[in-house]
Enzyme design. Structure first.
Site, short mmCIF file in Angstrom:
data_model
loop_
_atom_site.label_atom_id
_atom_site.label_comp_id
_atom_site.label_asym_id
_atom_site.label_seq_id
_atom_site.Cartn_x
_atom_site.Cartn_y
_atom_site.Cartn_z
N ASP A 14 0.86 -1.00 -0.32
CA ASP A 14 0.58 -0.07 -0.15
C ASP A 14 0.75 1.27 0.29
O ASP A 14 2.04 1.46 0.60
CB ASP A 14 -0.52 0.24 1.48
CG ASP A 14 -1.83 1.42 1.43
OD1 ASP A 14 -2.11 1.61 0.35
OD2 ASP A 14 -1.85 2.34 2.28
N SER A 15 0.62 2.13 -0.21
CA SER A 15 0.54 3.48 -0.32
C SER A 15 1.16 3.71 1.14
O SER A 15 2.52 4.43 1.35
CB SER A 15 0.38 4.78 -0.42
OG SER A 15 -0.96 4.96 0.06
N TYR A 46 -0.94 8.12 -2.68
CA TYR A 46 -0.30 8.38 -3.86
C TYR A 46 -1.65 9.42 -4.31
O TYR A 46 -2.04 9.10 -5.98
CB TYR A 46 -0.65 6.56 -4.03
CG TYR A 46 -0.11 5.78 -4.12
CD1 TYR A 46 1.67 6.10 -3.15
CD2 TYR A 46 0.95 5.15 -4.46
CE1 TYR A 46 2.29 5.51 -3.70
CE2 TYR A 46 1.29 3.43 -4.57
CZ TYR A 46 3.19 4.52 -3.94
OH TYR A 46 3.58 3.72 -3.35
N GLY A 47 -2.96 9.13 -3.79
CA GLY A 47 -4.26 9.35 -4.27
C GLY A 47 -4.37 10.84 -5.51
O GLY A 47 -5.03 11.11 -5.67
N CYS A 77 -3.56 -1.18 -1.93
CA CYS A 77 -3.96 0.52 -2.50
C CYS A 77 -5.08 0.94 -3.07
O CYS A 77 -4.95 0.10 -4.39
CB CYS A 77 -2.35 0.77 -2.66
SG CYS A 77 -2.70 2.99 -2.88
N ASN A 78 -6.10 1.05 -3.18
CA ASN A 78 -6.64 1.05 -4.33
C ASN A 78 -6.28 2.33 -5.25
O ASN A 78 -6.84 1.85 -6.88
CB ASN A 78 -8.27 1.92 -3.73
CG ASN A 78 -9.10 1.57 -2.74
OD1 ASN A 78 -10.21 0.90 -3.10
ND2 ASN A 78 -8.59 1.04 -1.19
N THR A 79 -5.36 3.48 -4.79
CA THR A 79 -5.28 3.93 -5.95
C THR A 79 -3.81 3.10 -6.93
O THR A 79 -4.24 3.69 -7.85
CB THR A 79 -4.68 5.43 -5.48
OG1 THR A 79 -5.41 6.55 -4.91
CG2 THR A 79 -3.90 6.47 -6.77
N GLU A 157 -5.30 9.35 8.67
CA GLU A 157 -4.37 9.52 9.27
C GLU A 157 -3.97 10.41 10.33
O GLU A 157 -3.35 9.69 11.23
CB GLU A 157 -3.22 9.95 7.94
CG GLU A 157 -2.96 10.34 6.85
CD GLU A 157 -1.92 8.61 7.10
OE1 GLU A 157 -0.92 9.30 7.19
OE2 GLU A 157 -2.48 7.94 6.06
N CYS A 193 -10.97 3.05 -0.80
CA CYS A 193 -9.93 4.01 0.12
C CYS A 193 -9.15 2.80 0.87
O CYS A 193 -10.72 2.89 1.79
CB CYS A 193 -10.07 5.39 -0.69
SG CYS A 193 -8.95 6.21 0.12
N THR A 194 -8.21 3.04 0.92
CA THR A 194 -7.83 2.04 2.30
C THR A 194 -8.55 2.66 4.17
O THR A 194 -8.70 2.50 4.65
CB THR A 194 -6.60 1.53 2.08
OG1 THR A 194 -6.12 3.04 1.98
CG2 THR A 194 -5.94 0.55 1.53
N HIS A 195 -8.79 3.99 3.52
CA HIS A 195 -8.61 5.07 4.85
C HIS A 195 -9.91 4.75 5.38
O HIS A 195 -10.39 5.27 6.22
CB HIS A 195 -7.67 6.43 5.15
CG HIS A 195 -6.75 6.23 4.45
ND1 HIS A 195 -6.10 5.77 3.50
CD2 HIS A 195 -6.14 6.81 4.99
CE1 HIS A 195 -4.07 5.93 4.10
NE2 HIS A 195 -4.13 6.90 4.74
N1 DGL Z 1 -3.96 3.88 -0.37
C1 DGL Z 1 -4.64 4.53 -0.70
C2 DGL Z 1 -6.41 4.31 -1.45
O1 DGL Z 1 -6.26 3.53 -1.29
C3 DGL Z 1 -4.95 6.01 -0.35
C4 DGL Z 1 -3.48 7.07 0.64
C5 DGL Z 1 -2.85 7.91 -0.63
O2 DGL Z 1 -3.54 8.29 -0.85
O3 DGL Z 1 -2.39 7.27 -0.68
O4 DGL Z 1 -6.35 4.34 -2.40
#
Ligand code: DGL
Length: 284
Positions: A14-15, A46-47, A77-79, A157, A193-195
């Site tokens: 993941d990011s 990453y997003g 990571c979704n992105t 975060e 998104c993971t968050h």
């Molecule tokens: N992990 C990213 C996602 O799931 C979220 C955090 C990021 O922007 O890196 O899209």
């Protein structure tokens, strides 16, 4: 695959710390498997980054994990899943690669009666419309709306997932959705998104009881189980699986923020710090 491959860990990338929500679901489903988690915190987020940057970063992370020896890669990571999955599959072959977008789309389609979906994601994921394509592959008549909600990432975060700030952000992004006429209202909201699972309560409160919240963590874990079984890659020994956590920046911050995502307290001493410079790892 040779027997040694069965004993290798599952790599998760993941990011940052967000993918720990997926790791949590994997540990529930696969307690015997060894897990190696890489959070690219040095390059988070990453997003909001361009497709080229996300593909480059994801390629470096995947190359680093492959060099450590993994039998399967989960792009938590979704992105990265939305922008780089095909490239990662080509790079890692024959190591199988599973992203979070397809499992999330499958779960949403299975739960929807209205064929109308709202995807909550980072700016880059929403712009790429990977969820729309994945849903249309399963349900061509579905209506899919993708909404960038990047502020939710910062709130999670910061540890502000509940309370007035999260409620205000959820209302600002989503307040008009339940007010739409019934025929235009989605009946699923995908946490793309993971968050966002951390803000689930704030999001659900604004959307109301008629919109089902879909979280891809458990469906991704199901997809991993199915793939391991299909390829005969389950670990043979029944010893409890190990967990290695690796970050590319500040183990202290990874531990503080990550504990909330994993639902379990860990410290900076539990985190390996690494650099994933491409020249060292032979990535593209
Ligand atoms: N992990 C990213 C996602 O799931 C979220 C955090 C990021 O922007 O890196 O899209």
């Amino acid at each position: 695959m040779v027997a040694a491959a069965q004993e290798q860990p599952i790599g998760i990338f993941d990011s940052g710390v967000g993918g720990l929500t997926v790791l949590h679901a994997l540990r529930d489903r696969l307690p015997d498997e060894d897990l190696l988690y890489l959070g690219d915190t040095a390059r988070l987020p990453y997003g909001t980054k361009s497709e080229e940057s996300v593909q480059r970063y994801a390629s470096h992370a995947a190359g680093w994990l492959r060099q450590r020896g993994i039998k399967l890669l989960v792009v938590a990571c979704n992105t990265a899943s939305a922008l780089a999955l095909d490239a990662l599959r080509a790079q890692l072959a024959p190591v199988p690669v599973i992203g979070v977008v397809e499992p999330g789309a499958q779960a949403a389609v299975a739960l929807s009666h209205a064929h109308r979906h709202l995807v909550l994601a980072t700016e880059s994921t929403a712009a790429r419309r990977a969820y729309t394509r994945a849903i249309h592959a399963l349900d061509p008549v579905a209506k899919v709306e993708e909404l960038g909600c990047s502020v939710f990432v910062a709130l999670a975060e910061e540890g502000w997932s509940n309370g007035p700030v999260a409620a205000a952000a959820a209302a600002a992004y989503l307040g008009s959705v339940p007010e739409r006429p019934a025929a235009e209202r989605p009946d699923t909201a995908i946490l793309g998104c993971t968050h966002f699972p951390l803000l689930r309560e704030a999001i659900a409160t604004v959307l109301g009881p008629d919109i089902t919240i879909v979280d891809s963590a458990s469906t991704t874990a199901d997809a991993v189980v199915a793939r391991l079984d299909e390829l005969g890659l389950r670990k043979a020994s029944a010893a409890t699986g190990s967990l290695q956590l690796v970050a590319t920046d500040s183990p202290a911050r990874f531990a503080t923020v990550g504990s909330a995502f994993l639902g379990e307290r860990f410290t900076a001493d539990d985190i390996e710090l690494t650099d994933i410079h491409p020249l060292e790892i032979g990535a593209r």
